[in-house]
Design a protein around this motif. Structure first.
Motif, short mmCIF file in Angstrom:
data_model
loop_
_atom_site.label_atom_id
_atom_site.label_comp_id
_atom_site.label_asym_id
_atom_site.label_seq_id
_atom_site.Cartn_x
_atom_site.Cartn_y
_atom_site.Cartn_z
N LEU A 71 0.86 -1.19 0.00
CA LEU A 71 0.00 0.00 0.00
C LEU A 71 0.90 1.23 0.00
N SER A 72 0.55 2.22 -0.81
CA SER A 72 1.32 3.46 -0.86
C SER A 72 0.40 4.62 -0.53
N LEU A 73 0.74 5.40 0.50
CA LEU A 73 -0.10 6.52 0.93
C LEU A 73 0.19 7.76 0.11
N ALA A 74 -0.82 8.63 0.00
CA ALA A 74 -0.73 9.81 -0.85
C ALA A 74 0.16 10.90 -0.27
N ALA A 82 -0.32 4.80 9.17
CA ALA A 82 0.12 3.75 8.25
C ALA A 82 -0.34 2.38 8.76
N ARG A 83 -0.30 2.18 10.05
CA ARG A 83 -0.81 0.93 10.62
C ARG A 83 -2.31 0.79 10.37
N MET A 84 -3.03 1.90 10.59
CA MET A 84 -4.47 1.85 10.39
C MET A 84 -4.82 1.52 8.95
N ALA A 85 -4.02 1.99 8.00
CA ALA A 85 -4.29 1.73 6.58
C ALA A 85 -4.23 0.25 6.26
N ALA A 86 -3.44 -0.50 7.01
CA ALA A 86 -3.26 -1.93 6.73
C ALA A 86 -4.38 -2.80 7.31
N TYR A 305 -5.85 8.36 6.64
CA TYR A 305 -4.88 8.05 5.61
C TYR A 305 -5.60 8.09 4.25
N VAL A 306 -4.82 8.19 3.19
CA VAL A 306 -5.35 8.09 1.83
C VAL A 306 -4.41 7.18 1.06
#
Length: 320
Positions: A71-74, A82-86, A305-306
């Motif tokens: 995953l790559s954040l904007a 970043a943890r939440m995005a996963a 996050y995005v």
């Protein structure tokens, strides 16, 4: 991906990545070599808008391993976001959170999972001797003592960024929508059935810590105001205390003047008291402003996050 016949339990490993192009492949290889002998393994790599070419490395890793998600954040949202995005991609019964610099080793994950299976919900790695700068160690210790005090962490447990949780903890964590997440504080709202085990803290494969004084102060403030009204209660107590002291000082000044008419008014002491009181008022207003600001950000539904790009993910998921 190796086929591990007869293994049914699955471990998901979440690794936020920032400027780690020279270390992340070694970290992933270590995790796969160790975990795939005993568990099905899933790895989720989150590029937190790194300044180097770590996304290219992640792309190569994902091309070689179907069980690795990229995953790559904007933009740079920070390690917590970043943890939440996963979390939306986690599929394992046990979920591991670790760093991307090689200081955490996969061999210790097995020990932590074994400890978890004895009845705990979260197990942290405890590093008695950290291979970090004195500033970073000091900052980590201050942060831990602050969270112990504000959130009531069990006194015999040492927390760190390397830990393993049961799946239900992660499922509940997905409900956390604060735009400035502080995951450890939310964990304390879910369960306090936690433990730690002592493990070795290894040298970094490459580079140095990205934490600065500004980032540490931001982390402290998020933890200090994110899950407790203790700071506001302290402000109230200090305010009452200052009012009582001011009243006592006023009575003392009046009596002293009546008994000693020749005594000149204390200009210096008056200025000192005024500066002290004004300073305390500004601190309390700033603290109150932190809480109001968090309310404002929540009402505006700012994203945690995005995600800009995804690899080895079948369908897109909405950003929180």
């Amino acid at each position: 991906m190796k086929e591990n016949v007869g293994v049914t339990e699955k471990v998901s490993v979440v690794i936020p990545c920032y400027n780690s192009e020279k270390s992340i492949k070694a970290v992933v290889d270590n995790v796969l070599d160790i975990l795939e002998k005993s568990y099905q393994c899933q790895i989720i790599l989150v590029n937190d808008y790194s300044k180097d070419n770590v996304w290219s490395v992640i792309t190569e890793i994902c091309a070689c391993h179907e069980n690795v998600i990229g995953l790559s954040l904007a933009r740079n949202f920070g390690q917590q976001s970043a943890r939440m995005a996963a979390l939306g991609h986690v599929t394992g019964e046990y979920v591991v959170f670790m760093d991307d610099d090689g200081q955490h080793k996969a061999q210790d994950i097995l020990r932590m999972i074994d400890k978890l299976k004895t009845g705990y919900d979260i197990v942290y790695a405890y590093f008695r001797h950290k291979k970090e700068s004195g500033f970073r160690v000091w900052g980590s210790n201050i942060n831990r003592k602050m969270t112990d005090w504000v959130m009531g962490t069990p006194k015999d447990v040492h927390t760190s960024s390397f830990f393993v949780t049961r799946r239900f903890v992660v499922d509940k964590l997905r409900d956390y929508t604060n735009p400035s997440p502080y995951t450890f504080g939310y964990f304390m709202q879910i369960t306090k059935n936690i433990a730690d085990i002592e493990v070795e803290h290894h040298e970094r494969i490459y580079g140095k810590s990205g934490y600065t004084i500004t980032k540490l102060l931001r982390l402290w403030m998020e933890g200090f105001t994110g899950f407790s009204v203790v700071p506001l209660r302290i402000a109230s107590i200090v305010g009452v205390g200052m009012a009582v002291l001011g009243f006592i000082w006023g009575i003392y000044t009046i009596i002293h003047k009546l008994l000693n008419p020749a005594v000149a008014a204390g200009y210096t002491s008056l200025i000192a008291v005024m500066l002290f009181c004004c300073g305390m008022i500004m601190i309390m207003l700033g603290l109150l402003g932190e809480y109001v600001g968090r309310i404002f950000m929540n009402l505006n539904h700012l994203p945690q996050y995005v995600v800009k790009e995804r690899l080895n993910v079948e369908s897109d998921m909405e950003d929180k």
